[in-house]
Design a protein around this motif. Structure first.
Motif, short mmCIF file in Angstrom:
data_model
loop_
_atom_site.label_atom_id
_atom_site.label_comp_id
_atom_site.label_asym_id
_atom_site.label_seq_id
_atom_site.Cartn_x
_atom_site.Cartn_y
_atom_site.Cartn_z
N PRO A 128 34.91 -1.60 -28.92
CA PRO A 128 35.60 -0.41 -28.43
C PRO A 128 35.29 0.00 -26.99
N HIS A 129 34.55 -0.80 -26.25
CA HIS A 129 34.31 -0.52 -24.83
C HIS A 129 35.64 -0.58 -24.08
N PRO A 130 35.82 0.23 -23.04
CA PRO A 130 37.10 0.23 -22.32
C PRO A 130 37.34 -0.99 -21.44
N GLU A 131 36.32 -1.84 -21.24
CA GLU A 131 36.45 -2.95 -20.29
C GLU A 131 37.70 -3.82 -20.51
N PRO A 132 38.04 -4.22 -21.74
CA PRO A 132 39.21 -5.10 -21.88
C PRO A 132 40.50 -4.49 -21.32
N PHE A 133 40.76 -3.22 -21.62
CA PHE A 133 41.98 -2.60 -21.14
C PHE A 133 41.91 -2.28 -19.65
N LEU A 134 40.74 -1.90 -19.17
CA LEU A 134 40.58 -1.68 -17.74
C LEU A 134 40.79 -2.98 -16.96
N THR A 135 40.32 -4.08 -17.52
CA THR A 135 40.51 -5.39 -16.88
C THR A 135 41.99 -5.74 -16.81
N ALA A 136 42.70 -5.51 -17.89
CA ALA A 136 44.14 -5.81 -17.90
C ALA A 136 44.88 -4.99 -16.86
N ALA A 137 44.59 -3.68 -16.80
CA ALA A 137 45.27 -2.82 -15.83
C ALA A 137 44.94 -3.23 -14.40
N ALA A 138 43.67 -3.59 -14.16
CA ALA A 138 43.26 -4.02 -12.82
C ALA A 138 43.98 -5.30 -12.42
N ARG A 139 44.09 -6.24 -13.32
CA ARG A 139 44.79 -7.49 -13.01
C ARG A 139 46.26 -7.24 -12.68
N LEU A 140 46.86 -6.26 -13.36
CA LEU A 140 48.26 -5.94 -13.11
C LEU A 140 48.45 -5.02 -11.91
N GLY A 141 47.34 -4.44 -11.42
CA GLY A 141 47.43 -3.53 -10.30
C GLY A 141 48.08 -2.21 -10.64
N VAL A 142 47.83 -1.71 -11.85
CA VAL A 142 48.46 -0.47 -12.30
C VAL A 142 47.40 0.52 -12.76
N ASP A 143 47.77 1.78 -12.79
CA ASP A 143 46.90 2.86 -13.27
C ASP A 143 46.89 2.83 -14.80
N PRO A 144 45.72 2.74 -15.43
CA PRO A 144 45.68 2.72 -16.89
C PRO A 144 46.38 3.91 -17.54
N SER A 145 46.36 5.06 -16.87
CA SER A 145 46.97 6.25 -17.45
C SER A 145 48.50 6.15 -17.50
N ARG A 146 49.07 5.19 -16.80
CA ARG A 146 50.51 4.98 -16.83
C ARG A 146 50.89 3.81 -17.74
N CYS A 147 49.88 3.28 -18.44
CA CYS A 147 50.11 2.16 -19.36
C CYS A 147 50.17 2.66 -20.79
N VAL A 148 50.91 1.95 -21.62
CA VAL A 148 50.93 2.21 -23.05
C VAL A 148 50.28 1.03 -23.75
N ALA A 149 49.29 1.32 -24.59
CA ALA A 149 48.60 0.29 -25.35
C ALA A 149 49.07 0.35 -26.80
N LEU A 150 49.32 -0.81 -27.37
CA LEU A 150 49.71 -0.94 -28.77
C LEU A 150 48.54 -1.53 -29.53
N GLU A 151 48.05 -0.83 -30.55
CA GLU A 151 46.82 -1.24 -31.24
C GLU A 151 46.91 -0.97 -32.74
N ASP A 152 46.18 -1.80 -33.51
CA ASP A 152 46.17 -1.62 -34.97
C ASP A 152 44.79 -1.33 -35.53
N SER A 153 43.73 -1.34 -34.71
CA SER A 153 42.38 -1.20 -35.24
C SER A 153 41.66 0.00 -34.64
N VAL A 154 40.64 0.45 -35.34
CA VAL A 154 39.83 1.57 -34.85
C VAL A 154 39.13 1.21 -33.54
N PRO A 155 38.44 0.05 -33.43
CA PRO A 155 37.82 -0.30 -32.14
C PRO A 155 38.85 -0.46 -31.02
N GLY A 156 40.02 -1.00 -31.35
CA GLY A 156 41.04 -1.20 -30.32
C GLY A 156 41.59 0.11 -29.79
#
Length: 245
Positions: A157-185
């Motif tokens: 559940p650390h934020p690193e995976p999603f922060l890494t994805a947003a950084a690679r895309l060059g976008v603000d995480p707060s403007r991203c929508v994440a689709l998840e099925d698990s509690v850690p995710g």
């Protein structure tokens, strides 16, 4: 509060599209959890241990090495956690390449994102070999980037995976929508500052302020995700359609 049919949020003025859509893989894009349970059960049984459905569900969303360590600790099988992970991945890659079990509506929503020019990232705790087997079953270029569990220091559940994805895309995480099925995710995506749509499958996901929930990706479209990115929430409890509030 308004209601919409799948794929079209009811609003006279549509908000901007998300900067990106960040997809979990296991249980969200593809229903691999039964495959994981079968692989875990077969592996543990072959080494003289016992593994249950409850054991398997307790691992949903974990980094693989954490799951490997848990399997060894619970069953006492004479393998290292890394050996468990390696053996499971061999089985999983073969199973997914044979018949990738995409969740209903997942490919259609991805196609809508691609057509609209909204970048998509795959953010998974599975390793690159397994993620590659899933990505290879989709049209080339469907995902702009792929973040896997063996490419980050801290898994969900650390934020690193999603922060890494947003950084690679060059976008603000707060403007991203994440689709998840698990509690850690869900915890990982929310900690990264993403807007989250929880899509429960094998484990329940509680309601929470600012968190959207849908039962089925067929119930929503990119217009609905635009409302989520703009700070609204969606819920599909109403049989008539998705409720935007």
């Amino acid at each position: 509060m308004t209601s919409s049919t799948a794929g079209s949020a009811a609003s006279s003025t549509s908000p901007p599209l998300p900067a990106a859509v960040l997809w979990d893989m296991d249980g969200t894009l593809v229903d691999t959890e039964p495959l994981w349970l079968r692989a875990e059960t077969d592996l543990v049984t072959e080494h003289g241990g016992r593994w249950t459905l409850e054991d398997g569900l307790s691992l949903v969303g974990n980094p693989l090495i954490v799951s490997g360590r848990t399997i060894v600790e619970r069953t006492g099988i004479r393998l290292s956690p890394q050996q468990v992970v390696d053996a499971l991945l061999v089985r999983m890659v073969a199973a997914v390449r044979s018949a990738p079990p995409f969740r209903p509506g997942a490919r259609e929503l991805l196609e809508e994102c691609v057509a609209a020019g909204v970048p998509a990232a795959l953010v998974t705790m599975s390793y690159a070999d397994l993620a590659g087997a899933v990505v290879d079953a989709l049209p080339p270029g469907t995902f702009t980037t792929v973040v896997t569990g063996d490419a980050v220091v801290h898994g969900k559940p650390h934020p690193e995976p999603f922060l890494t994805a947003a950084a690679r895309l060059g976008v603000d995480p707060s403007r991203c929508v994440a689709l998840e099925d698990s509690v850690p995710g869900v915890a990982s995506a929310e900690a990264a500052g993403c807007r989250v749509v929880a899509v429960p499958l094998h484990v329940p996901l509680d309601d929470a302020p600012g968190r959207s929930r849908v039962r089925d990706l067929r119930r929503i479209g990119l217009a609905d995700l635009a409302h989520v990115a703009a700070g609204r929430t969606i819920d599909d409890a109403d049989p008539a359609g998705v409720v935007v509030s």
